[in-house]
Write a protein that holds these residues in place. Structure first.
Motif, PDB file in Angstrom:
ATOM      1  N   VAL A  28       0.839  -1.087   0.093  1.00  0.00           N
ATOM      2  CA  VAL A  28      -0.012   0.051  -0.080  1.00  0.00           C
ATOM      3  C   VAL A  28       0.755   1.210  -0.012  1.00  0.00           C
ATOM      4  O   VAL A  28       0.565   2.138  -0.546  1.00  0.00           O
ATOM      5  CB  VAL A  28      -0.860   0.008   1.201  1.00  0.00           C
ATOM      6  CG1 VAL A  28      -1.592   1.301   1.441  1.00  0.00           C
ATOM      7  CG2 VAL A  28      -2.041  -1.086   0.893  1.00  0.00           C
ATOM      8  N   VAL A  29       1.904   1.397   0.962  1.00  0.00           N
ATOM      9  CA  VAL A  29       2.689   2.459   0.822  1.00  0.00           C
ATOM     10  C   VAL A  29       3.558   2.862  -0.425  1.00  0.00           C
ATOM     11  O   VAL A  29       3.498   3.812  -0.985  1.00  0.00           O
ATOM     12  CB  VAL A  29       3.807   2.306   1.979  1.00  0.00           C
ATOM     13  CG1 VAL A  29       4.724   3.300   1.830  1.00  0.00           C
ATOM     14  CG2 VAL A  29       3.054   2.361   3.288  1.00  0.00           C
TER      15      VAL A  29
ATOM     16  N   HIS B 141       2.368   1.626  -3.356  1.00  0.00           N
ATOM     17  CA  HIS B 141       1.295   2.065  -4.432  1.00  0.00           C
ATOM     18  C   HIS B 141       1.063   3.680  -4.006  1.00  0.00           C
ATOM     19  O   HIS B 141       1.021   4.308  -5.227  1.00  0.00           O
ATOM     20  CB  HIS B 141       0.329   1.306  -4.143  1.00  0.00           C
ATOM     21  CG  HIS B 141      -1.085   1.653  -5.028  1.00  0.00           C
ATOM     22  ND1 HIS B 141      -1.946   2.576  -4.936  1.00  0.00           N
ATOM     23  CD2 HIS B 141      -1.432   1.289  -6.314  1.00  0.00           C
ATOM     24  CE1 HIS B 141      -2.537   2.986  -5.843  1.00  0.00           C
ATOM     25  NE2 HIS B 141      -2.327   2.006  -6.929  1.00  0.00           N
ATOM     26  N   HIS B 142       1.034   4.122  -3.008  1.00  0.00           N
ATOM     27  CA  HIS B 142       0.730   5.501  -2.781  1.00  0.00           C
ATOM     28  C   HIS B 142       1.921   6.298  -3.291  1.00  0.00           C
ATOM     29  O   HIS B 142       1.614   7.464  -3.934  1.00  0.00           O
ATOM     30  CB  HIS B 142       0.407   5.755  -1.135  1.00  0.00           C
ATOM     31  CG  HIS B 142      -0.828   5.114  -0.934  1.00  0.00           C
ATOM     32  ND1 HIS B 142      -2.102   5.905  -1.373  1.00  0.00           N
ATOM     33  CD2 HIS B 142      -1.266   4.497   0.004  1.00  0.00           C
ATOM     34  CE1 HIS B 142      -3.219   5.560  -0.923  1.00  0.00           C
ATOM     35  NE2 HIS B 142      -2.839   4.385   0.119  1.00  0.00           N
ATOM     36  N   ASN B 143       3.108   5.827  -2.819  1.00  0.00           N
ATOM     37  CA  ASN B 143       4.396   6.578  -3.518  1.00  0.00           C
ATOM     38  C   ASN B 143       4.341   6.394  -4.984  1.00  0.00           C
ATOM     39  O   ASN B 143       4.617   7.714  -5.483  1.00  0.00           O
ATOM     40  CB  ASN B 143       5.526   5.664  -2.771  1.00  0.00           C
ATOM     41  CG  ASN B 143       6.772   6.680  -3.370  1.00  0.00           C
ATOM     42  OD1 ASN B 143       6.810   7.693  -3.469  1.00  0.00           O
ATOM     43  ND2 ASN B 143       8.071   6.084  -3.476  1.00  0.00           N
TER      44      ASN B 143
ATOM     45  N   SER C 135       2.004   6.408  -7.005  1.00  0.00           N
ATOM     46  CA  SER C 135       0.927   7.432  -7.430  1.00  0.00           C
ATOM     47  C   SER C 135       1.204   8.733  -7.467  1.00  0.00           C
ATOM     48  O   SER C 135       0.957   9.600  -8.147  1.00  0.00           O
ATOM     49  CB  SER C 135      -0.504   7.049  -6.538  1.00  0.00           C
ATOM     50  OG  SER C 135      -0.792   5.659  -6.925  1.00  0.00           O
ATOM     51  N   ASP C 136       1.853   8.945  -6.251  1.00  0.00           N
ATOM     52  CA  ASP C 136       2.300  10.525  -6.045  1.00  0.00           C
ATOM     53  C   ASP C 136       3.282  10.732  -7.066  1.00  0.00           C
ATOM     54  O   ASP C 136       3.385  11.985  -7.494  1.00  0.00           O
ATOM     55  CB  ASP C 136       2.687  10.719  -4.732  1.00  0.00           C
ATOM     56  CG  ASP C 136       1.861  10.471  -3.632  1.00  0.00           C
ATOM     57  OD1 ASP C 136       0.545  10.893  -3.885  1.00  0.00           O
ATOM     58  OD2 ASP C 136       2.249  10.540  -2.343  1.00  0.00           O
TER      59      ASP C 136
END
Length: 81
Positions: free
Chosen positions: A23-24, A26-28, A30-31
């Protein structure tokens, strides 16, 4: 040796840790993608503005060239007897 319930608990904890890492990550990603997309959009806007300026300059230069061609034609007509 560890009991079966302890092993299942450790496996569940490992699963949650791996899920958190995914999850971390993926968020990184995406950012980073959003940042790059905004950067590309900004560059595209700047290039479009520069392109407009250059097109205006080309139009002005074409008008000046036509004026000079007309003046050259007039001068050539004057020189011919």
């Amino acid at each position: 040796m560890l009991e079966v319930s302890t092993l299942y608990l450790l496996l569940a904890m490992l699963g949650f840790v791996l899920l958190a890492i995914i999850v971390v990550h993926h968020h990184n990603c995406s950012d980073q993608i959003r940042h790059k997309r905004n950067e590309v959009r900004s560059l595209a806007n700047r290039l479009a503005a520069k392109n407009t300026v250059y097109e205006e300059q080309v139009t002005e230069l074409k008008a000046q060239l036509e004026k000079l061609d007309d003046e050259i034609d007039i001068l050539e007509q004057r020189l011919q007897p």
